[in-house]
Design a protein around this motif. Structure first.
Motif, PDB file in Angstrom:
ATOM      1  N   VAL A  13     -83.247  39.773  39.803  1.00  0.00           N
ATOM      2  CA  VAL A  13     -83.612  40.778  40.010  1.00  0.00           C
ATOM      3  C   VAL A  13     -84.712  41.010  38.490  1.00  0.00           C
ATOM      4  CG1 VAL A  13     -84.314  43.152  40.426  1.00  0.00           C
ATOM      5  CG2 VAL A  13     -82.345  41.498  41.728  1.00  0.00           C
ATOM      6  N   VAL A  17     -88.569  40.353  37.560  1.00  0.00           N
ATOM      7  CA  VAL A  17     -89.286  41.783  36.635  1.00  0.00           C
ATOM      8  C   VAL A  17     -89.930  40.811  35.870  1.00  0.00           C
ATOM      9  CG1 VAL A  17     -89.456  43.166  35.887  1.00  0.00           C
ATOM     10  CG2 VAL A  17     -88.131  43.168  37.782  1.00  0.00           C
ATOM     11  N   ILE A  20     -92.238  38.722  35.633  1.00  0.00           N
ATOM     12  CA  ILE A  20     -94.006  39.637  36.623  1.00  0.00           C
ATOM     13  C   ILE A  20     -94.288  39.901  35.082  1.00  0.00           C
ATOM     14  CG2 ILE A  20     -95.136  41.308  37.891  1.00  0.00           C
ATOM     15  CD1 ILE A  20     -92.788  40.935  39.686  1.00  0.00           C
ATOM     16  N   LEU A  21     -93.765  40.360  34.206  1.00  0.00           N
ATOM     17  CA  LEU A  21     -94.035  40.580  32.875  1.00  0.00           C
ATOM     18  C   LEU A  21     -94.543  40.637  31.737  1.00  0.00           C
ATOM     19  CD1 LEU A  21     -91.966  44.830  32.980  1.00  0.00           C
ATOM     20  CD2 LEU A  21     -94.520  44.318  33.846  1.00  0.00           C
ATOM     21  N   SER A  24     -98.038  38.540  31.841  1.00  0.00           N
ATOM     22  CA  SER A  24     -98.943  39.595  30.990  1.00  0.00           C
ATOM     23  C   SER A  24     -98.516  40.103  30.206  1.00  0.00           C
ATOM     24  CB  SER A  24     -98.531  40.817  32.515  1.00  0.00           C
ATOM     25  OG  SER A  24     -99.266  40.064  33.632  1.00  0.00           O
TER      26      SER A  24
ATOM     27  N   ILE B 313     -84.571  47.523  42.888  1.00  0.00           N
ATOM     28  CA  ILE B 313     -85.946  46.147  43.322  1.00  0.00           C
ATOM     29  C   ILE B 313     -86.554  47.170  42.950  1.00  0.00           C
ATOM     30  CG2 ILE B 313     -87.092  44.651  44.522  1.00  0.00           C
ATOM     31  CD1 ILE B 313     -84.776  43.247  45.911  1.00  0.00           C
ATOM     32  N   LEU B 317     -89.523  47.946  40.140  1.00  0.00           N
ATOM     33  CA  LEU B 317     -91.001  47.302  40.610  1.00  0.00           C
ATOM     34  C   LEU B 317     -92.021  48.638  40.179  1.00  0.00           C
ATOM     35  CD1 LEU B 317     -91.099  46.288  44.155  1.00  0.00           C
ATOM     36  CD2 LEU B 317     -91.651  44.360  42.354  1.00  0.00           C
ATOM     37  N   ILE B 320     -92.947  48.246  36.553  1.00  0.00           N
ATOM     38  CA  ILE B 320     -94.018  47.233  36.704  1.00  0.00           C
ATOM     39  C   ILE B 320     -95.130  47.630  37.062  1.00  0.00           C
ATOM     40  CG2 ILE B 320     -94.679  44.951  37.624  1.00  0.00           C
ATOM     41  CD1 ILE B 320     -91.840  44.170  38.269  1.00  0.00           C
ATOM     42  N   ILE B 331    -102.231  42.780  36.143  1.00  0.00           N
ATOM     43  CA  ILE B 331    -101.299  41.989  37.322  1.00  0.00           C
ATOM     44  C   ILE B 331    -102.016  43.032  38.246  1.00  0.00           C
ATOM     45  CG2 ILE B 331     -98.730  42.925  38.362  1.00  0.00           C
ATOM     46  CD1 ILE B 331     -97.644  43.062  35.543  1.00  0.00           C
ATOM     47  N   ILE B 336     -97.783  43.250  44.240  1.00  0.00           N
ATOM     48  CA  ILE B 336     -96.214  43.343  44.375  1.00  0.00           C
ATOM     49  C   ILE B 336     -95.901  44.688  45.673  1.00  0.00           C
ATOM     50  CG2 ILE B 336     -96.172  43.778  42.019  1.00  0.00           C
ATOM     51  CD1 ILE B 336     -96.126  46.821  42.444  1.00  0.00           C
TER      52      ILE B 336
END
Lengths: 139, 419
Positions: A13, A17, A20-21, A24, B313, B317, B320, B331, B336
């Motif tokens: 998990v 994350v 994704i982060l 960017s 999760i 998110l 994020i 993004i 997402i």
């Protein structure tokens, strides 16, 4: 044992994350460094233009342009290459900045091009792209 | 409702409202200040008692200048990016104008310029020129169409640069001079009626437990998938909510979806019934249908450790989302969540992947996406009134942490993270 299993289960998990982060955030940091460098080079180029009454009439890479501006003492030699973090003078390995002018040296064009897609990411020139400001939403 | 429950409910909705407020305030600040925020020290040059600048999200789009007691003593604006197309000799300039308490200009300064540096220096050091606007009101400056007629003459040797400075100021002030036409006319379309019907039926299925009516729930769930999801594409999503927080709730142009979204939050908060999640959400209903596809014996029990990890999760998110919004990362928030996949044509790879993977996983672990991975569902669950005894739980702690992170991102300069 229970907490170890939980931690192991949480790793994917957290990795997701981070995947994704992190790219960017890195991209944003690079964008800010590139903008700052572009503005610094543009200002020095303007000073050169005032001194010579024309822009350099050749196509130059960012490294060559910076070298020219440093030699003419319009730019600080400590300017860093935003893509490598090293001195722009000594490091020409990754250079996405391109300069060109017209035959008369009356206009300039500074472009930052994506190394992969060759898409222009930022542009400063004498005509259409005279600033890096983005339009505000209407008030 | 006991006092403790009422306080907990008040706390939960307050957390969401505060996070929304921080996002909105940050957006307004970025809209007004941009990448080069005006600082107090710049304004102090003209208003020595300036202590703090407060973003004005109104039509003027500038900054209120406050003294140490919090009283407004002036106003400040910058001409960029509105005036970015007004160039001098070789580029536009970002000009600061400060107004005093009487709303009269009391100072002008060039903050940054893309123009020829020597010209800019000449203009900046010409005090006669730079003080040409002092004493003029906002309206007077906005009305200036001809600098010479207004008694403002360019700087010799830097005429174009100085004229661009003057034009930028007039343009900037004039661009916000017009009153915003407040269109009070509500625009209602068939979509608004359709959303109300979905909402009403969702409430009926949630609150009216008549057995013969409940037996028709499968029809409603199919209609939500096909109608609300695939046809209309009106699903609640983080991208929608963030867009509204930043840009304003479009209650005049899209009253149906606004009422729909508001009810989706208030109904579980007030009644404890997860009307949207349980009865209306097309993706939730699709997962319920997916659950029925495989025989029950194929379904796997999820190990406790995986369950525990999966619970993180949705909050991660949401983290994020917060980081993306406050740091302006590239993004796509639609990616997402799976909801944009219902738009079919316009859906991106990320959202389709989330939709497909979520559905595949839910074949073996029923309602996996709804239970663990839906950030919007997490928010709706966060404010939902609990049945029976209620107490400050792990979810409430996560709410506080998210609020603290939002506060930190709001107050912390972005350079600390981005360099």
């Amino acid at each position: 044992m229970k907490s170890t299993l939980r931690f192991i289960a949480l790793i994917p998990v957290l990795v997701g994350v981070a995947m994704i982060l992190v790219p960017s955030i890195r991209e944003k940091r690079l964008e800010l460094r590139v903008r700052s460098t572009l503005l610094t080079v543009q200002e020095a180029l303007q000073r050169l233009h005032v001194a010579d009454e024309e822009y350099p009439r050749k196509r130059l890479s960012g490294h060559d342009l910076v070298k020219l501006l440093v030699d003419r003492k319009f730019l600080d030699p400590t300017l860093l290459n935003p893509w490598t973090g090293k001195s722009y003078l000594s490091d020409a390995s990754q250079d996405c900045l391109l300069y060109h002018s017209d035959q008369e040296g009356e206009i300039y064009n500074l472009s930052v091009v994506s190394p992969k897609s060759k898409r222009v990411l930022f542009q400063l020139d004498s005509t259409e792209h005279q600033s890096l400001e983005e339009e505000n939403e209407s008030f | 409702m006991s006092i403790k429950k009422a306080l907990l409910q008040a706390y939960r909705i307050a957390v969401l409202i505060m996070i929304a407020w921080l996002i909105r305030a940050h957006h307004d600040r970025m809209r007004v200040q941009g990448d080069w925020p005006v600082t107090v020290s710049e304004v102090k040059t003209f208003l020595p008692e300036a202590y703090r600048l407060k973003v004005d999200p109104g039509p003027r789009g500038g900054l209120k200048v406050l003294d140490s007691t919090g009283n407004q003593i002036g106003y400040a604006i910058r001409t960029m990016p509105n005036s970015k197309s007004i160039t001098g000799y070789s580029g536009p300039s970002d000009v600061l104008m400060v107004f005093n308490a009487d709303d009269k200009a009391c100072g002008v300064a060039i903050r940054h310029s893309y123009d020829t540096p020597s010209h800019v220096e000449d203009v900046s050091s010409d005090y006669l020129f730079m003080e040409s606007w002092n004493g003029k009101s906002w309206e007077e400056i906005a009305a200036i169409k001809d600098l010479h007629q207004a008694g403002i003459y360019g700087v010799s040797g830097a005429t174009r640069t100085s004229e661009a400075v003057g034009e930028s100021l007039s343009y900037r002030l004039a661009s916000t001079q017009g009153e915003i036409q407040d269109d009070w006319q509500l625009r209602i379309s068939w979509r608004d009626f359709a959303l109300m019907i979905f909402l009403i039926f969702g409430c009926l299925f949630a609150f009216w437990k008549n057995p013969s009516f409940q037996r028709r729930r499968w029809i409603f769930s199919l209609v939500t998938i096909l109608g609300l999801g695939l046809w209309m594409g009106d699903l609640l999503a983080q991208s929608l909510l963030i867009g509204w927080i930043k840009g304003g709730v479009p209650w005049k142009t899209l009253p149906g979806i606004v009422i729909f979204a508001t009810a989706s939050f208030l109904l579980p908060w007030a009644s404890g019934q997860p009307v949207y999640c349980q009865f209306i959400c097309p993706h939730g209903n699709l997962q319920r249908w997916a659950m029925k596809l495989l025989p029950a014996r194929w379904k796997r029990p999820m190990p406790d450790s995986v369950k525990w990890a999966a619970q993180w999760i949705a909050p991660l998110l949401l983290l994020i989302v917060l980081i993306t919004v406050f740091l302006h990362l590239e993004i796509d928030l639609t990616g997402i969540e799976p909801f944009d996949a219902y738009l079919l044509k316009g859906a991106g790879i990320a959202t389709i992947s989330v939709a497909v993977i979520g559905l595949l996983v839910s074949l073996y672990y029923p309602m996996f996406y709804c239970k663990y991975a839906c950030p919007t569902g997490w928010l709706l669950g966060f404010i939902r009134k609990r049945a029976g005894k209620d107490h400050f739980s792990a979810r409430d702690w996560i709410g506080i942490v998210l609020l603290m992170i939002a506060c930190g991102l709001y107050w912390m300069p972005a350079e600390w993270i981005l360099g």
